[in-house]
Enzyme design. Structure first.
Site, PDB file in Angstrom:
ATOM      1  N   GLY A  91       0.975   3.114  -2.471  1.00  0.00           N
ATOM      2  CA  GLY A  91       0.226   4.466  -2.921  1.00  0.00           C
ATOM      3  C   GLY A  91      -0.565   4.941  -1.783  1.00  0.00           C
ATOM      4  O   GLY A  91      -0.546   6.004  -2.013  1.00  0.00           O
ATOM      5  N   GLY A 137     -19.635  -0.786 -22.458  1.00  0.00           N
ATOM      6  CA  GLY A 137     -20.912  -1.367 -21.778  1.00  0.00           C
ATOM      7  C   GLY A 137     -21.803  -0.639 -22.295  1.00  0.00           C
ATOM      8  O   GLY A 137     -23.296  -0.314 -22.992  1.00  0.00           O
ATOM      9  N   LYS A 162      11.755  -8.728  12.398  1.00  0.00           N
ATOM     10  CA  LYS A 162      13.059  -8.999  12.042  1.00  0.00           C
ATOM     11  C   LYS A 162      12.889  -8.916  10.437  1.00  0.00           C
ATOM     12  O   LYS A 162      13.749  -8.322   9.716  1.00  0.00           O
ATOM     13  CB  LYS A 162      13.178 -10.545  12.070  1.00  0.00           C
ATOM     14  CG  LYS A 162      15.137 -11.080  11.676  1.00  0.00           C
ATOM     15  CD  LYS A 162      16.177 -10.400  12.535  1.00  0.00           C
ATOM     16  CE  LYS A 162      16.069 -10.771  13.368  1.00  0.00           C
ATOM     17  NZ  LYS A 162      17.270 -10.757  14.376  1.00  0.00           N
ATOM     18  N   GLU A 208      15.558  -4.691 -10.467  1.00  0.00           N
ATOM     19  CA  GLU A 208      14.355  -3.812 -11.014  1.00  0.00           C
ATOM     20  C   GLU A 208      15.257  -2.041 -10.978  1.00  0.00           C
ATOM     21  O   GLU A 208      15.287  -1.538 -11.631  1.00  0.00           O
ATOM     22  CB  GLU A 208      13.061  -4.640 -11.998  1.00  0.00           C
ATOM     23  CG  GLU A 208      13.039  -5.580 -12.704  1.00  0.00           C
ATOM     24  CD  GLU A 208      13.103  -6.462 -11.728  1.00  0.00           C
ATOM     25  OE1 GLU A 208      13.810  -6.777 -10.103  1.00  0.00           O
ATOM     26  OE2 GLU A 208      13.006  -7.566 -11.834  1.00  0.00           O
ATOM     27  N   GLY A 257       0.552  -0.914  -0.090  1.00  0.00           N
ATOM     28  CA  GLY A 257       0.245   0.202   0.008  1.00  0.00           C
ATOM     29  C   GLY A 257       0.665   1.131  -0.060  1.00  0.00           C
ATOM     30  O   GLY A 257       0.738   2.354   0.166  1.00  0.00           O
ATOM     31  N   GLU A 311       6.753   7.811  -4.942  1.00  0.00           N
ATOM     32  CA  GLU A 311       6.774   6.642  -4.708  1.00  0.00           C
ATOM     33  C   GLU A 311       7.437   5.526  -5.799  1.00  0.00           C
ATOM     34  O   GLU A 311       7.540   5.813  -7.441  1.00  0.00           O
ATOM     35  CB  GLU A 311       5.516   6.127  -5.039  1.00  0.00           C
ATOM     36  CG  GLU A 311       4.943   4.439  -4.794  1.00  0.00           C
ATOM     37  CD  GLU A 311       3.643   4.055  -4.422  1.00  0.00           C
ATOM     38  OE1 GLU A 311       3.140   2.674  -4.526  1.00  0.00           O
ATOM     39  OE2 GLU A 311       3.075   5.029  -4.755  1.00  0.00           O
ATOM     40  N   HIS A 314     -14.569   7.326 -19.542  1.00  0.00           N
ATOM     41  CA  HIS A 314     -14.222   6.787 -18.077  1.00  0.00           C
ATOM     42  C   HIS A 314     -14.454   7.798 -17.204  1.00  0.00           C
ATOM     43  O   HIS A 314     -13.640   8.538 -16.908  1.00  0.00           O
ATOM     44  CB  HIS A 314     -12.789   6.014 -18.625  1.00  0.00           C
ATOM     45  CG  HIS A 314     -12.847   5.067 -18.838  1.00  0.00           C
ATOM     46  ND1 HIS A 314     -13.214   3.864 -18.825  1.00  0.00           N
ATOM     47  CD2 HIS A 314     -12.913   4.876 -20.090  1.00  0.00           C
ATOM     48  CE1 HIS A 314     -12.497   2.591 -19.385  1.00  0.00           C
ATOM     49  NE2 HIS A 314     -12.588   3.569 -20.742  1.00  0.00           N
ATOM     50  N   CYS A 347     -18.251   2.655 -21.871  1.00  0.00           N
ATOM     51  CA  CYS A 347     -16.549   2.707 -22.884  1.00  0.00           C
ATOM     52  C   CYS A 347     -17.463   1.270 -23.683  1.00  0.00           C
ATOM     53  O   CYS A 347     -18.463   0.777 -24.373  1.00  0.00           O
ATOM     54  CB  CYS A 347     -15.307   2.055 -22.119  1.00  0.00           C
ATOM     55  SG  CYS A 347     -14.211   1.857 -23.462  1.00  0.00           S
ATOM     56  N   GLU A 392     -15.473   7.558 -14.085  1.00  0.00           N
ATOM     57  CA  GLU A 392     -15.059   6.607 -13.173  1.00  0.00           C
ATOM     58  C   GLU A 392     -12.611   7.766 -12.547  1.00  0.00           C
ATOM     59  O   GLU A 392     -12.733   8.517 -12.146  1.00  0.00           O
ATOM     60  CB  GLU A 392     -14.694   5.545 -12.363  1.00  0.00           C
ATOM     61  CG  GLU A 392     -13.601   5.277 -13.969  1.00  0.00           C
ATOM     62  CD  GLU A 392     -14.137   4.526 -14.934  1.00  0.00           C
ATOM     63  OE1 GLU A 392     -13.740   4.173 -15.360  1.00  0.00           O
ATOM     64  OE2 GLU A 392     -14.978   4.643 -15.462  1.00  0.00           O
ATOM     65  N   ASP A 450      -1.751   3.624  -8.977  1.00  0.00           N
ATOM     66  CA  ASP A 450      -1.172   4.740  -7.607  1.00  0.00           C
ATOM     67  C   ASP A 450      -1.838   6.101  -8.011  1.00  0.00           C
ATOM     68  O   ASP A 450      -1.797   7.000  -7.304  1.00  0.00           O
ATOM     69  CB  ASP A 450      -0.402   4.901  -7.610  1.00  0.00           C
ATOM     70  CG  ASP A 450       0.110   3.065  -6.927  1.00  0.00           C
ATOM     71  OD1 ASP A 450      -1.120   3.182  -6.057  1.00  0.00           O
ATOM     72  OD2 ASP A 450       0.722   2.840  -6.096  1.00  0.00           O
TER      73      ASP A 450
END
Length: 546
Positions: free
Chosen positions: A18, A380, A188, A148, A16, A139, A516, A378, A518, A71
C-alpha cells in the site's frame, strides 16, 4: 485511455504494498499525471466493517460512506485522488454480484464458474474504478501463492493481454531477508516468488525489493537475470523511519521513469519539493509534546493508522515532535491516572464495546479537572458527555445504552433515524444487521458562532466523515447544556449533536467530535482540528515548563 499499474506482493505479507503503491501515485501525480488507486482484497467478507481491529487493523471510511481497507487512507494521504466505494472491493462483493446476476437469469442458463464469470466481474470492477484516470494503480491484496488471490491474479493477467503491453505494467514487491550467519541478503525467496507469478502467466516488469540494507550491484544483477527483468528495474525499498520518505527513495531510483516508459507516457519531470519540505519539518522540530493516547487496541497501532498519521501531520505543521504515549484504558481502570500527570494533552479515540470504557472516562475526568487539552473522537466524545453528565450534571448513573441498556440517564443512545448525504432518511433498530448499517461517510455539520470549534475551522459549515451507531440523546441534551456543556456542532437536518466543548473560562481546550476528522487529514495540509489540538498541547507544555 486509462493505463494500469498492477502491484502484487510475494514471500510474506505486510511488506508495504500500500505504501509503495501510494508513493508511486504521489510521484506520478507530481509529473502532472492524473492517478487513481484500487485495492483488491481476497477475503470473503463483503467489507471490513465487521472485522476485528486485531484481524484487519483500521477501517478507513470514504466520503461516500464505504468501509474500506486502511490502504485507501494511504492513497488519499499521498495523492489528491478521493477514494470511493469503487476503489476497494473484495472476493465477497464479487461473488455476491455474480450470484445476484445468476439469480436474475443474466447468464442465460450457463454454468457459472470462476473463469470466466468471476474473473470477468473482477475486470469490470477494476475498469469501473479506474474511469477518468490517466493511470490506475491497482494493488492486489494477499501474497502470490495464496489460493484466495488466484482469481484476482488471473483477472489482471487477462487485462495485461486485453489492454495491451503499453497499457499495463506489473510491479512485484518482494523480500530480501538478511541472514546474519551468512552475512548476506538472500535472493532465493524472491526468485521463487517470481517463478510462482510467472507460472500464473504474469511476468513482472519491475521488482521492488524490501531490505534492511542496500542491495549490492552483483545481487541486483543476479535478481535481474533469474527473474527476467532489466537490472535498472530491480529497485531497493529500504526500511525508512518515515513513510513520507518513500516517494523520494523510489524516485531517486527512477521508478516513475521506468513506469512512464513502459506505459508510453510523456510527462514533465517530477517535482517532489512538497515532500522534501515535509521531511525537513519532520526532522527539525522546534519543540516536543507528549500526548496520552488512551485506547483499547493500543497494542496494535494499525487500528488507529489514520489518527496516528493525523497527529504526525499536525506535528509537521506546528514544527513540533508529537510523542504519542499509547495507554491501555483497562490499565488506567486498575492503576489510576498517575500516568497522565506528565502529559501535555489527552486523546480518546473511537472504538466499540464496553471493555475499558471506565478507564477512558477516568482519563476524561482527569483532563477536565486538571485543564489538560482534550480531544475526544466518536466514542471519545460520547464518553466525554457521559463523564460530564455523571460528574457535573449530577446524573450519577449516566451511560450509553450501548453498554448499559437500563441506565436511568441514557445520555448516549442508538440513532434510529438520520439523513444521509443525499437527504435520504435512513432508519435502524437494535435488530438491524451489523454490516453496513452505521451512519457512514461525509455529513454536513453546522458550527455555532462564538465557539472554539467555529474558531478552529474558520467556517460555519463543515463536512466530516462518520462511522457510528450511537449518538448524544437530544432529550437529555438541554439538561447538560444548562450545566455548562456547549454543543458547538449540529447536523442541519436531524439536529444530531456533532461537536461538544467546554467554555473557555472553564477549560482552555476541551473538544469532542462525533465524526472522524483523521480520515481527511493529509501531510500537505494537515487538519485544522488536529493542528489546533497540538498547538494547545504546545501551549500547556510551555506553561508547565515556563
Amino acid at each position: 485511455m486509462t493505463k494500469y499499474v498492477f502491484v502484487t506482493g510475494g514471500v510474506v505479507s505486510s511488506l508495504g504494498k500500500g505504501i509503495a503503491a501510494a508513493s508511486l501515485g504521489a510521484i506520478l501525480e507530481s509529473r502532472g499525471i492524473k492517478v487513481t488507486h484500487l485495492k483488491l482484497d481476497p477475503y470473503i467478507n463483503v467489507d471490513p466493517g465487521t472485522m476485528s481491529p486485531f484481524q484487519h487493523g483500521e477501517v478507513f471510511v470514504t466520503e461516500d460512506g464505504a468501509e474500506t481497507d486502511l490502504d485507501l487512507g494511504h492513497y488519499e494521504r499521498f495523492t489528491s485522488a478521493k477514494m470511493s466505494k469503487r476503489n476497494n472491493f473484495t472476493t465477497g462483493q464479487i461473488y455476491e454480484a455474480v450470484i445476484k446476476k445468476e439469480r436474475r437469469g443474466e447468464y442465460l442458463g450457463k454454468t457459472v464458474q470462476v473463469i470466466p464469470h468471476i474473473t470477468d466481474e473482477i475486470k469490470s470492477y477494476v475498469k469501473r474504478g479506474a474511469e477518468g484516470a490517466d493511470v490506475a494503480i491497482v494493488e492486489v491484496g494477499g501474497t502470490v501463492g495464496d489460493i484466495e488471490s488466484l482469481p484476482f491474479l488471473e483477472a489482471i493477467r487477462q487485462m495485461g493481454i486485453e489492454e495491451g503491453r503499453n497499457a499495463t505494467c506489473f510491479i512485484h514487491l518482494t523480500l530480501l531477508p538478511y541472514i546474519p550467519t551468512a552475512g548476506e541478503l538472500k535472493t532465493k525467496p524472491t526468485q521463487h516468488s517470481v517463478k510462482e507469478l510467472r507460472e500464473i502467466g504474469i511476468q513482472p516488469d519491475i521488482l521492488l525489493c524490501r531490505a534492511d540494507r542496500s542491495i549490492p550491484a552483483d545481487e541486483r544483477r543476479k535478481i535481474a537475470l533469474f527473474c527476467n527483468v532489466m537490472p535498472e528495474a530491480v529497485i531497493e525499498c529500504l526500511d525508512a523511519d518515515s513513510i513520507y520518505k518513500i516517494p523520494g527513495q523510489l524516485h531517486d531510483q527512477m521508478l516513475d521513469e521506468i513506469v512512464c516508459h513502459k506505459l508510453g507516457i510523456l510527462a514533465r519531470a517530477a517535482d517532489l519539493s512538497v515532500w522534501e519540505n515535509l521531511i525537513r519539518a519532520l526532522e527539525n522540530p522546534k519543540q516536543a509534546v507528549d500526548i496520552a493516547f488512551v485506547g483499547k487496541y493500543v497494542d496494535l497501532t494499525e487500528s488507529y493508522k489514520s489518527l496516528i498519521e493525523a497527529l504526525n501531520h499536525a506535528g509537521m505543521h506546528t514544527e513540533s515532535k508529537v510523542n504519542i504515549h499509547y495507554l491501555d484504558s483497562e490499565e488506567i481502570e486498575r492503576s489510576g491516572c498517575a500516568v497522565l500527570e506528565k502529559m501535555d494533552a489527552i486523546l480518546v479515540p473511537g472504538g466499540f464495546g464496553k471493555r475499558g470504557t471506565e478507564g477512558k472516562i477516568a482519563a476524561i475526568r482527569y483532563a477536565r479537572e486538571n485543564k489538560v487539552p482534550y480531544l475526544g473522537i466518536c466514542l471519545g466524545m460520547q464518553l466525554a458527555v457521559v463523564e460530564f453528565a455523571r460528574d457535573v450534571a449530577g446524573m450519577a448513573e449516566a451511560h450509553s445504552t450501548e453498554f448499559e441498556r437500563e441506565t436511568p440517564f441514557p445520555v448516549i443512545g442508538l440513532i434510529t433515524e438520520w439523513a444521509d448525504r443525499s437527504g435520504k432518511v435512513e432508519k435502524r433498530s437494535e435488530d438491524s444487521d451489523l454490516g453496513g448499517t452505521m451512519r457512514l461517510g461525509g455529513q454536513v455539520c453546522k458550527l455555532a458562532d462564538g465557539t472554539l470549534a467555529r474558531e478552529v475551522y474558520g467556517s460555519g459549515e463543515i463536512m466530516e466523515r462518520h462511522r457510528h451507531r450511537y449518538e448524544v440523546n437530544n432529550t437529555l441534551l438541554a439538561q447538560l447544556e444548562e450545566k455548562g456543556l456547549v454543543v458547538s456542532g449540529r447536523a442541519p437536518v436531524t439536529d444530531l449533536c456533532e461537536m461538544v466543548e467546554l467554555p473557555a473560562d472553564v477549560h482552555p481546550w476541551f473538544v469532542g467530535c462525533q465524526f472522524h476528522p483523521e480520515f481527511t487529514s493529509n501531510p500537505r495540509k494537515g487538519h485544522p482540528l488536529f493542528t489546533a489540538y497540538v498547538k494547545a498541547a504546545i501551549a500547556r507544555h510551555s506553561a508547565s515548563r515556563g
